[in-house]
Design a protein around this motif. Structure first.
Motif, PDB file in Angstrom:
ATOM      1  N   ALA A  33      31.170 -96.907   3.205  1.00 42.99           N
ATOM      2  CA  ALA A  33      31.959 -96.540   4.539  1.00 42.99           C
ATOM      3  C   ALA A  33      30.948 -97.072   5.577  1.00 42.99           C
ATOM      4  O   ALA A  33      30.808 -96.526   5.969  1.00 42.99           O
ATOM      5  N   ILE A  34      31.780 -97.143   6.287  1.00 42.41           N
ATOM      6  CA  ILE A  34      31.528 -97.841   8.144  1.00 42.41           C
ATOM      7  C   ILE A  34      32.437 -96.895   8.949  1.00 42.41           C
ATOM      8  O   ILE A  34      33.954 -96.698   8.779  1.00 42.41           O
ATOM      9  N   ALA A  35      31.849 -96.513   9.933  1.00 45.74           N
ATOM     10  CA  ALA A  35      32.717 -95.817  10.989  1.00 45.74           C
ATOM     11  C   ALA A  35      32.304 -95.920  11.861  1.00 45.74           C
ATOM     12  O   ALA A  35      31.578 -96.729  12.424  1.00 45.74           O
ATOM     13  N   TRP A  36      33.361 -96.187  13.053  1.00 47.91           N
ATOM     14  CA  TRP A  36      32.920 -95.815  14.879  1.00 47.91           C
ATOM     15  C   TRP A  36      33.224 -94.882  15.154  1.00 47.91           C
ATOM     16  O   TRP A  36      34.021 -93.656  15.159  1.00 47.91           O
ATOM     17  N   PHE A  37      31.835 -94.010  16.042  1.00 50.65           N
ATOM     18  CA  PHE A  37      32.393 -92.526  16.796  1.00 50.65           C
ATOM     19  C   PHE A  37      32.110 -93.296  18.035  1.00 50.65           C
ATOM     20  O   PHE A  37      31.330 -94.157  18.494  1.00 50.65           O
ATOM     21  N   ARG A  38      31.939 -92.221  18.753  1.00 47.85           N
ATOM     22  CA  ARG A  38      32.002 -92.207  20.508  1.00 47.85           C
ATOM     23  C   ARG A  38      32.052 -90.883  21.176  1.00 47.85           C
ATOM     24  O   ARG A  38      32.562 -90.040  20.779  1.00 47.85           O
ATOM     25  N   GLN A  39      31.440 -91.375  22.194  1.00 48.16           N
ATOM     26  CA  GLN A  39      30.563 -89.943  22.628  1.00 48.16           C
ATOM     27  C   GLN A  39      30.848 -90.198  24.029  1.00 48.16           C
ATOM     28  O   GLN A  39      30.438 -90.768  25.215  1.00 48.16           O
ATOM     29  N   PRO A  40      32.550 -88.946  24.481  1.00 51.13           N
ATOM     30  CA  PRO A  40      31.919 -89.739  26.461  1.00 51.13           C
ATOM     31  C   PRO A  40      31.327 -88.907  27.197  1.00 51.13           C
ATOM     32  O   PRO A  40      30.787 -88.086  26.597  1.00 51.13           O
ATOM     33  N   PRO A  41      31.012 -89.909  28.008  1.00 52.72           N
ATOM     34  CA  PRO A  41      29.933 -89.086  28.859  1.00 52.72           C
ATOM     35  C   PRO A  41      30.380 -87.377  29.477  1.00 52.72           C
ATOM     36  O   PRO A  41      32.112 -87.084  30.132  1.00 52.72           O
ATOM     37  N   GLY A  42      29.850 -86.369  29.124  1.00 50.80           N
ATOM     38  CA  GLY A  42      29.724 -84.866  29.146  1.00 50.80           C
ATOM     39  C   GLY A  42      30.734 -83.742  27.937  1.00 50.80           C
ATOM     40  O   GLY A  42      31.325 -82.805  28.014  1.00 50.80           O
ATOM     41  N   LYS A  43      30.630 -85.033  27.101  1.00 53.27           N
ATOM     42  CA  LYS A  43      31.844 -84.921  25.224  1.00 53.27           C
ATOM     43  C   LYS A  43      31.132 -84.319  25.169  1.00 53.27           C
ATOM     44  O   LYS A  43      30.331 -85.002  24.409  1.00 53.27           O
ATOM     45  N   GLU A  44      32.249 -84.006  23.932  1.00 51.81           N
ATOM     46  CA  GLU A  44      31.801 -83.849  22.476  1.00 51.81           C
ATOM     47  C   GLU A  44      31.741 -85.361  21.881  1.00 51.81           C
ATOM     48  O   GLU A  44      32.667 -85.965  21.872  1.00 51.81           O
ATOM     49  N   GLY A  45      31.334 -85.949  21.163  1.00 50.59           N
ATOM     50  CA  GLY A  45      31.612 -87.261  20.599  1.00 50.59           C
ATOM     51  C   GLY A  45      33.192 -86.785  19.408  1.00 50.59           C
ATOM     52  O   GLY A  45      33.525 -86.163  18.790  1.00 50.59           O
ATOM     53  N   GLU A  46      32.976 -87.652  19.527  1.00 52.74           N
ATOM     54  CA  GLU A  46      34.702 -88.074  18.439  1.00 52.74           C
ATOM     55  C   GLU A  46      34.989 -89.160  17.109  1.00 52.74           C
ATOM     56  O   GLU A  46      34.303 -90.294  18.018  1.00 52.74           O
ATOM     57  N   GLY A  47      35.257 -89.523  16.210  1.00 49.97           N
ATOM     58  CA  GLY A  47      35.647 -90.025  15.601  1.00 49.97           C
ATOM     59  C   GLY A  47      36.834 -91.415  15.838  1.00 49.97           C
ATOM     60  O   GLY A  47      37.345 -90.661  16.246  1.00 49.97           O
ATOM     61  N   VAL A  48      36.237 -92.404  15.857  1.00 49.60           N
ATOM     62  CA  VAL A  48      36.672 -93.203  16.184  1.00 49.60           C
ATOM     63  C   VAL A  48      38.362 -94.084  15.405  1.00 49.60           C
ATOM     64  O   VAL A  48      38.946 -94.120  15.102  1.00 49.60           O
ATOM     65  N   SER A  49      37.480 -94.630  14.494  1.00 53.20           N
ATOM     66  CA  SER A  49      37.687 -95.237  13.351  1.00 53.20           C
ATOM     67  C   SER A  49      37.145 -95.448  12.732  1.00 53.20           C
ATOM     68  O   SER A  49      36.039 -94.978  12.759  1.00 53.20           O
ATOM     69  N   CYS A  50      37.511 -96.234  11.668  1.00 49.61           N
ATOM     70  CA  CYS A  50      36.893 -95.948  10.201  1.00 49.61           C
ATOM     71  C   CYS A  50      37.149 -97.394   8.946  1.00 49.61           C
ATOM     72  O   CYS A  50      38.403 -96.821   9.007  1.00 49.61           O
ATOM     73  N   ILE A  51      36.013 -97.702   7.866  1.00 51.07           N
ATOM     74  CA  ILE A  51      37.027 -98.380   7.513  1.00 51.07           C
ATOM     75  C   ILE A  51      36.591 -98.594   6.364  1.00 51.07           C
ATOM     76  O   ILE A  51      34.797 -98.282   5.892  1.00 51.07           O
ATOM     77  N   SER A  52      37.264 -98.238   4.667  1.00 44.80           N
ATOM     78  CA  SER A  52      36.260 -98.198   3.736  1.00 44.80           C
ATOM     79  C   SER A  52      35.821 -98.744   2.919  1.00 44.80           C
ATOM     80  O   SER A  52      35.564-100.281   3.485  1.00 44.80           O
ATOM     81  N   ARG A  53      34.817 -99.300   2.079  1.00 42.92           N
ATOM     82  CA  ARG A  53      34.096 -99.942   1.427  1.00 42.92           C
ATOM     83  C   ARG A  53      34.824-101.203   0.444  1.00 42.92           C
ATOM     84  O   ARG A  53      34.001-102.302   1.061  1.00 42.92           O
ATOM     85  N   GLY A  54      35.861-100.937   0.637  1.00 48.82           N
ATOM     86  CA  GLY A  54      36.588-102.058  -0.153  1.00 48.82           C
ATOM     87  C   GLY A  54      37.250-102.696   1.574  1.00 48.82           C
ATOM     88  O   GLY A  54      38.260-103.906   0.699  1.00 48.82           O
ATOM     89  N   GLY A  55      37.431-102.281   1.985  1.00 48.17           N
ATOM     90  CA  GLY A  55      37.881-102.908   3.586  1.00 48.17           C
ATOM     91  C   GLY A  55      39.777-102.088   3.635  1.00 48.17           C
ATOM     92  O   GLY A  55      40.347-102.296   4.551  1.00 48.17           O
TER      93      GLY A  55
END
Length: 124
Positions: A33-55
Motif C-alpha cells: 500500500a502507498i500513502a501520501w503524507f504532508r507537512q505544512p510549515p511549522g506544523k505536524e505531518g498528516e496523512g493525505v491519501s492512501c491507496i491499497s495494494r490492489g488499488g
C-alpha cells in the motif's frame, strides 16, 4: 535498495491544479500500500491519501475529499496524487511512503520507507 522519488511540486495559485508523482524502485511494488503524507510549515505531518495494494479502497483526509485523487500504475511502479482546487492551506512538503500490506494505515509509524518530499506552495 528501496527508492521513492517524489516530483511535481510547484508554486501554484489558489484554485489551480498539480499532479504529484512517486516513482519507486528496489521492491515489489504490487505488494505494498502507498500513502501520501504532508507537512505544512511549522506544523505536524498528516496523512493525505492512501491507496491499497490492489488499488481499492482508497482513503482521503476530510480536507481534501473531492479535490484530490490518488492512483497507481503498477506497470510503472508509480503512484500519483492529482490535486485540484488547491488552497493555501494545502501548502506543504508532500511525501510518499510504503507499507508492506494490502491495507492502508493512518499511522506514519506503519510505513516502511519514505521519499525526500516535494514542495507544494499555493499562493497568489
Amino acid at each position: 535498495q528501496v527508492q521513492l522519488v517524489e516530483s511535481g511540486g510547484a508554486l501554484v495559485q489558489p484554485g489551480g491544479s498539480l499532479k504529484l508523482s512517486c516513482a519507486t524502485s528496489g521492491f515489489t511494488f504490487n505488494n505494498y500500500a502507498i500513502a501520501w503524507f504532508r507537512q505544512p510549515p511549522g506544523k505536524e505531518g498528516e496523512g493525505v491519501s492512501c491507496i491499497s495494494r490492489g488499488g481499492s479502497p482508497t482513503y482521503y483526509v476530510d480536507s481534501v475529499k473531492g479535490r484530490f485523487t490518488i492512483s497507481r500504475d503498477n506497470a510503472k511502479n508509480t503512484v500519483y496524487l492529482k490535486m485540484n482546487s488547491l488552497k493555501p492551506e494545502d501548502t506543504a512538503v508532500y511525501y510518499c511512503a510504503t507499507r508492506l500490506s494490502y491495507w492502508c494505515s493512518g499511522s506514519q509509524l506503519q510505513y516502511d520507507s519514505w521519499g525526500q518530499g516535494t514542495q507544494v506552495t499555493v499562493s497568489s
